[in-house]
Enzyme design. Structure first.
Site, PDB file in Angstrom:
ATOM      1  N   GLU A  32     189.188   6.784 -61.419  1.00  0.00           N
ATOM      2  CA  GLU A  32     190.014   6.909 -60.219  1.00  0.00           C
ATOM      3  C   GLU A  32     191.122   7.962 -60.344  1.00  0.00           C
ATOM      4  OE1 GLU A  32     191.461   3.132 -58.871  1.00  0.00           O
ATOM      5  OE2 GLU A  32     189.459   2.304 -58.639  1.00  0.00           O
ATOM      6  N   GLU A  43     183.292  -0.757 -60.190  1.00  0.00           N
ATOM      7  CA  GLU A  43     184.294  -1.816 -59.971  1.00  0.00           C
ATOM      8  C   GLU A  43     184.115  -2.378 -58.578  1.00  0.00           C
ATOM      9  OE1 GLU A  43     188.485  -0.961 -60.534  1.00  0.00           O
ATOM     10  OE2 GLU A  43     188.063   0.154 -62.377  1.00  0.00           O
TER      11      GLU A  43
HETATM   12  C1  FCB Z   1     191.372  -0.267 -59.561  1.00  0.00           C
HETATM   13  C2  FCB Z   1     191.658   0.021 -61.010  1.00  0.00           C
HETATM   14  C3  FCB Z   1     191.573  -1.195 -61.903  1.00  0.00           C
HETATM   15  C4  FCB Z   1     192.161  -2.423 -61.230  1.00  0.00           C
HETATM   16  C5  FCB Z   1     191.551  -2.607 -59.871  1.00  0.00           C
HETATM   17  C6  FCB Z   1     192.030  -3.846 -59.145  1.00  0.00           C
HETATM   18  O1  FCB Z   1     192.034   0.662 -58.777  1.00  0.00           O
HETATM   19  O2  FCB Z   1     190.756   0.981 -61.508  1.00  0.00           O
HETATM   20  O3  FCB Z   1     192.227  -0.893 -63.103  1.00  0.00           O
HETATM   21  O4  FCB Z   1     193.524  -2.324 -61.177  1.00  0.00           O
HETATM   22  O5  FCB Z   1     191.822  -1.489 -59.071  1.00  0.00           O
END
Ligand code: FCB
Length: 488
Positions: free
Chosen positions: A187, A393
């Site tokens: 990210e 994620e």
């Molecule tokens: C993302 C991050 C991770 C965590 C999630 C909830 O932006 O990559 O580390 O904080 O959100």
């Protein structure tokens, strides 16, 4: 120009609430879980690790909720073996973790030395994963920049890029015989815009021009790290990067223009250089009052535009934008409430506002929108038809119910996961080349500006005793990983 917009939005017929069960995933689909070094490791000052920007930030009063820090976190640095046993008991196919740069090259400068103890830690972790049949998916940068490099200017300066490439070469040589997938950055949107623009993330600066320089240097760091990893890895790893996409809905007369601007800043600022080798003209025009982009040197775009085997996709919720009239109180419901005075939207902060989304919401206040994941996967597959995708994620923070016998019920998380996996399955049925899904997160952990207040884990962590307790969602996810069939 294409963008992630509401073009495809709308509920899919036959699956009105994305609550299917019994769906069968492809037999080679990867089910894994994810964590990040600063969020779980602790041992912040052990075995030669020096501070990162998150150590400095979390130790600065007022920056993180309740004064929480990652000093101890989940103590994964000491408990890694039992954590690996836990992952094995959950039937996980892969584990996405990140490597702490300040454990490997503590000052960020190779001339100051490489820290063998740090390498040994990750080497043991990787061996432990392989012994348990779990594929290691390693991210080089999940936000823990060595503080020494920030003191010299951080991501807005070009020397940080070379330091990152050096570090990539060190980990490539040390672990590149065993890693299954290398991910350069997690990210970079957050690193650049929240770190240097909005200020809610480390290092907490409010400099719009620096945020855009950071965007470019992170892109360049991705390209140079890929070169360094490819030159040093002796196994046959796959290469990737993980981006957090903004899935946009628009409101009002200028909806299309508001979406175009935010898509340019949030999404195409990364995908266009990485996957097409260009910065889009509209991005350069929208930000021309902030910077002239003279930090982009000849040859940079070719360096950034390296082939990758898989594109990592992080998805949590959608965002709704409209053109701001410049008069009404400006709405900034962009999901980043830990605002610290600056803007995450250089060049568009006086133009676009973010309006409240329809619920329901998670504990983060993020709206639950599984159809947004389907839109995103369709859009990426249309824009980059030959690029395999991986959800690196997805998950949700909710308060858990701990029963007297210690068992943990988290029905809202199970429901969230089921709906998003239904959306992912729908994308696969439509022909999207989606290879896997990593739940965020294995463990409750240090949630950045929110400290330990927000629990994302499928495994509960008692932050007094550091004991782990798999939640109902962990048992549900185990059934999925073991059978490939979405459980009821
Ligand atoms: C993302 C991050 C991770 C965590 C999630 C909830 O932006 O990559 O580390 O904080 O959100």
């Amino acid at each position: 120009m294409s963008s992630v917009t509401s073009e495809h939005s709308g509920i899919v017929q036959g699956s009105p609430d994305f609550r299917d069960a019994g769906l069968v995933f492809p037999s080679d689909f990867t089910f894994g879980s994810a964590t990040a070094s600063y969020q779980v490791e602790g041992a912040a000052a052990e075995d030669g690790r020096l501070p990162s920007i998150w150590d400095t930030f979390s130790h600065t009063p007022g920056r993180v909720w309740n004064g929480d820090t990652g000093d101890v976190a989940c103590d994964h640095y000491h408990r890694w073996e039992s954590d690996l046993d836990l992952m094995q008991s959950l039937g996980l196919h892969a584990y996405r973790f990140s490597i702490a740069w300040p454990r490997i090259v503590p000052t960020g400068r190779l001339s100051d030395g490489v820290n063998q103890a740090g390498i040994d830690f990750y080497s043991r972790l990787v061996d432990g994963l392989l012994e348990r049949g779990i594929r290691p998916v390693a991210t080089l940068y999940h936000w823990d920049l060595p503080q020494t490099l920030e003191d010299a200017g951080g991501w807005p300066v070009r020397t940080t890029v070379d330091a990152f490439a050096d570090y990539a070469g060190v980990v490539g040589a040390a672990l590149g015989d065993r890693i299954h997938t290398w991910t350069t950055l997690n990210e970079p949107w957050c690193s650049a815009y929240l770190g240097y623009g909005q200020g809610g993330h480390a290092p907490g600066r409010h400099e719009p021009a620096a945020a855009l320089a950071a965007v470019h240097h992170l892109n360049l760091a991705h390209g140079k790290a890929l070169q360094a990893l490819r030159a040093t890895s002796t196994g046959s790893p796959e290469y990737s990067v993980t981006l957090n996409f903004h899935v946009l809905r628009g409101e009002g007369d200028g909806a299309a223009e508001a979406m175009r601007r935010i898509d340019a800043l949030a999404n195409r600022a990364f995908t266009s250089p990485m996957l097409r080798g260009v910065y889009d003209e509209d991005l350069l025009a929208d930000t021309s009052s902030v910077t002239d982009w003279s930090f982009v040197h000849d040859g940079d775009l070719a360096t950034i535009n390296q082939p990758i085997d898989v594109l990592g996709v992080n998805y949590y919720s959608t965002a709704t934008v409209r053109l701001w009239d410049g008069v009404s109180p400006k709405q900034m419901n962009d999901g980043h409430k830990a605002a610290a005075g600056g803007t995450a939207w250089p060049g568009s902060d006086r133009v676009v506002e973010f309006v409240q989304q329809p619920g329901p919401y998670t504990d983060m206040g993020w709206n639950i929108a599984p159809e947004g994941l389907l839109d995103l996967l369709r859009s990426l597959s249309a824009q980059f038809p030959h690029q395999p995708l991986m959800i690196t994620e997805n998950g949700a923070a909710f308060a858990d119910e701990v029963a007297p016998d210690g068992s943990v019920r988290d029905p809202l998380r199970v429901d969230y996961l089921r709906r998003h996996l239904t959306a992912a399955h729908r994308a696969i049925e439509e022909g999207v080349d989606l290879r896997g899904y990593f739940v965020w997160s294995l463990l409750d952990n240090f949630e950045w500006g929110y400290g330990y207040a927000k629990r994302f884990g499928i495994v509960r962590v008692d932050f007094d005793t550091l004991e782990r307790m798999p939640k109902a969602s962990a048992h549900w996810f185990r059934r999925l990983a073991q059978t490939g069939v979405l459980p009821a």
